[in-house]
Each structure stands twice: as structure tokens, then as C-alpha cells.
Write a protein that holds these residues in place. Structure first.
Motif, mmCIF file in Angstrom:
data_model
loop_
_atom_site.group_PDB
_atom_site.id
_atom_site.type_symbol
_atom_site.label_atom_id
_atom_site.label_comp_id
_atom_site.label_asym_id
_atom_site.label_seq_id
_atom_site.Cartn_x
_atom_site.Cartn_y
_atom_site.Cartn_z
ATOM 1 N N ARG A 212 0.801 -1.221 0.000
ATOM 2 C CA ARG A 212 0.000 0.000 0.000
ATOM 3 C C ARG A 212 0.833 1.270 0.000
ATOM 4 O O ARG A 212 0.301 2.366 0.224
ATOM 5 N N SER A 213 2.147 1.139 -0.237
ATOM 6 C CA SER A 213 3.060 2.292 -0.314
ATOM 7 C C SER A 213 2.897 3.189 0.912
ATOM 8 O O SER A 213 2.793 4.426 0.799
ATOM 9 N N SER A 214 2.886 2.569 2.070
ATOM 10 C CA SER A 214 2.668 3.304 3.310
ATOM 11 C C SER A 214 3.834 4.238 3.628
ATOM 12 O O SER A 214 4.998 3.925 3.355
ATOM 13 N N ARG A 215 3.507 5.381 4.209
ATOM 14 C CA ARG A 215 4.526 6.328 4.644
ATOM 15 C C ARG A 215 4.874 6.164 6.122
ATOM 16 O O ARG A 215 5.697 6.911 6.660
ATOM 17 N N LEU A 216 4.249 5.207 6.773
ATOM 18 C CA LEU A 216 4.572 4.954 8.175
ATOM 19 C C LEU A 216 6.020 4.482 8.293
ATOM 20 O O LEU A 216 6.428 3.565 7.577
#
Length: 296
Positions: A212-216
């Protein structure tokens, strides 16, 4: 009088042993694989390396120490003692399998198949066992673990991640709550919730994070911080998709209240050892006070 240390060697049945057990003999197992254009020699060679590594580590245990061996399938019936030094001989996942049964004993990970295993948790070679055993209690990394506690006192501990959902990974219905977000609560329908550690960020958790291409920012293995993701949340008039990812500090927890006939929570991919949750039950997931003490 204090007891001498005990080296507990943890290993698992090899693929070769499983094949022979299923088909009866080496020849029948070889025929089965050949009929599928596979050569049993590849599997047999990995078996020989694994058993050779176990023998080498066994011979490295000091003569004044006590010694025991336990197979992965028997871990839930094995009694670990405070003076144990646990030596995991196998794959990274075997360290995660044993972690929840320990209460502070140092763990040494021995890689039986370098180049095939990532070596995240089995960091050492069989020939280093003697040196590692002598220093096992002093040179360790304390890896963060995750725990789930249900309102009926059921408790589950994991090194990588805890999954909450249905046994078949189908639609789970529940209410998701956050301690550190003003008490935010959302009714959801999804294929489950995944809560993991920095160690888990090298496995299943990372695949969700990448997908999900998370920025976390993912935590490090020793950091007192968890990350969580809701898998495939479904929007409807009764369910939302606002709370689908986040972080949990050491003092925070994620709360899941079951709104399905049956949900489960299992750790590190072992579905056979799961919390059984029914309608109306609540389970809280957060950082575990317990740590895995892994030789660096």
C-alpha cells in the motif's frame, strides 16, 4: 548449590524427513519427486547440512553443561528453566516459534542454510557455537514483542506479528478502537488486522507496508513501537475505512471488539495456537513487557 547451565537445542523436522515419513522410504520419496520433475538430492543435501549443523553445535556445548534437544512440534510441551541457554538451529522462523515460550533466557540463532535463509534471527554459523555459548548471557539484543490480551484473560505473545480476523481470512466484523487518538472507534468489515514489531517488519508486515506504499516509518527490532494495518477494509453504510493503519507507542494499545460469531488471534503465522474470540469479546493488542534476548 546452583545448577550448571543447560543448553537447549531447538530444531525442526527437515523437508527430507517429512517426505520419507509420508512415502515410507527414500526410494519411494525419490520416485514421487521424480514424477514431478524434481530431484530428491536437493532436499537430501539440505537435510544433511541441517543435521550436520545440529551435530556440530551439540559437540560445542561445554562438558560441564547439561543438554537437551526439543523439536518444534514439542515446544508447547517443553519446560524451559531460568538457567537455560537456548540454541535455535535452523531457520529464522524457528526463533519466532520459540520466543513466546521463554521468560528472558538468552537465545542463539544458528543458520543451517546460509544464503537460503535471510539470517535476520539466525545470525551465526555452527562453528561459532562454542564462543557464543560462553558469552550468551552478556552480548544480546533485546527484541520487542507484541501481545494480545482478551477480556477473559486469554493471552498471546509473538515476536513478529499478531493477526486478528477469521480463521479463513474471510470478512471479519468488529469495532476498532485506539487509546491514543481521543478514544476513536470505528465499526469495520475487513480481512483482518495485523499488528507487528520491528522484527516483523522484515516479513508479513513489510509486505503489507510495501503493497500500500505506506509512509509509516517501520520500527527497528529493539524499538518499543508497533505498527498496525487493517487488511482490505470494506466501506458500507455500517462500516468505515478511516482507521486502517497507525503506530502504537509502548504505552498505547489497539482494541478490537468482536462483532462476528467467531474471530481468532494468532501470532507468527501459527494458526493452531490461537485465541478463540466470540461475539462481544474485547482484545487489546500492544507492546509486550517481555523481550526476546537474542545473541547479536
Amino acid at each position: 548449590m546452583s545448577l550448571a547451565p543447560r543448553a537447549v537445542l531447538v530444531h525442526r523436522t527437515t523437508e527430507y524427513e517429512e517426505l520419507v515419513a509420508r512415502h515410507g522410504t527414500h526410494g519411494q520419496a525419490a520416485f514421487f519427486l521424480a514424477s514431478r520433475s524434481r530431484d530428491i538430492e536437493e532436499v537430501a543435501e539440505r537435510h544433511r547440512r541441517a543435521r550436520g549443523a545440529l551435530a556440530e553445535v551439540t559437540s560445542a556445548v561445554p562438558l560441564t553443561w547439561r543438554q537437551a534437544q526439543v523439536e518444534r512440534a514439542d515446544l508447547d510441551r517443553f519446560l524451559f528453566a531460568p538457567e537455560d541457554v537456548v540454541v535455535v538451529v535452523g531457520q529464522d522462523g524457528l526463533v519466532a516459534n520459540v520466543a513466546k515460550y521463554l521468560t528472558g533466557q538468552p537465545v542463539i540463532g544458528i543458520d543451517t542454510d546460509p544464503g537460503r535463509n535471510p539470517g535476520v534471527l539466525v545470525r551465526h554459523r555452527p562453528q561459532d557455537a562454542a564462543k557464543l555459548l560462553s558469552a550468551a548471557a552478556t552480548t544480546v539484543d533485546e527484541l520487542t514483542m507484541v501481545e494480545a490480551v482478551a477480556d477473559d484473560t486469554q493471552r498471546l505473545v509473538a515476536l513478529n506479528e499478531i493477526y486478528l480476523g477469521t480463521a479463513g481470512h474471510q470478512t471479519a466484523r468488529y469495532r476498532l478502537g485506539l487509546d491514543d487518538d481521543g478514544g476513536a472507534v470505528e465499526a469495520q468489515a475487513s480481512s483482518g488486522v495485523l499488528v507487528g514489531t520491528g522484527t516483523g517488519a522484515t516479513g508479513w508486515l513489510r509486505s503489507v507496508w510495501q503493497e500500500r506504499s505506506s509512509r509509516l516509518p517501520l520500527p527497528s527490532p529493539t524499538e518499543d513501537r508497533l505498527v498496525w494495518f487493517v487488511r482490505e477494509a470494506w466501506p458500507s453504510p455500517a462500516t468505515g475505512t478511516t482507521l486502517v493503519a497507525g503506530e502504537l507507542a509502548a504505552s498505547a494499545s489497539l482494541t478490537v471488539t468482536v462483532e462476528s460469531d467467531r474471530l481468532i488471534a494468532f501470532g507468527d503465522g501459527i494458526e493452531t495456537d490461537a485465541l478463540q474470540l466470540t461475539w462481544g469479546q474485547t482484545v487489546r493488542v500492544g507492546v509486550c513487557a517481555q523481550r526476546l534476548r537474542l545473541a547479536g
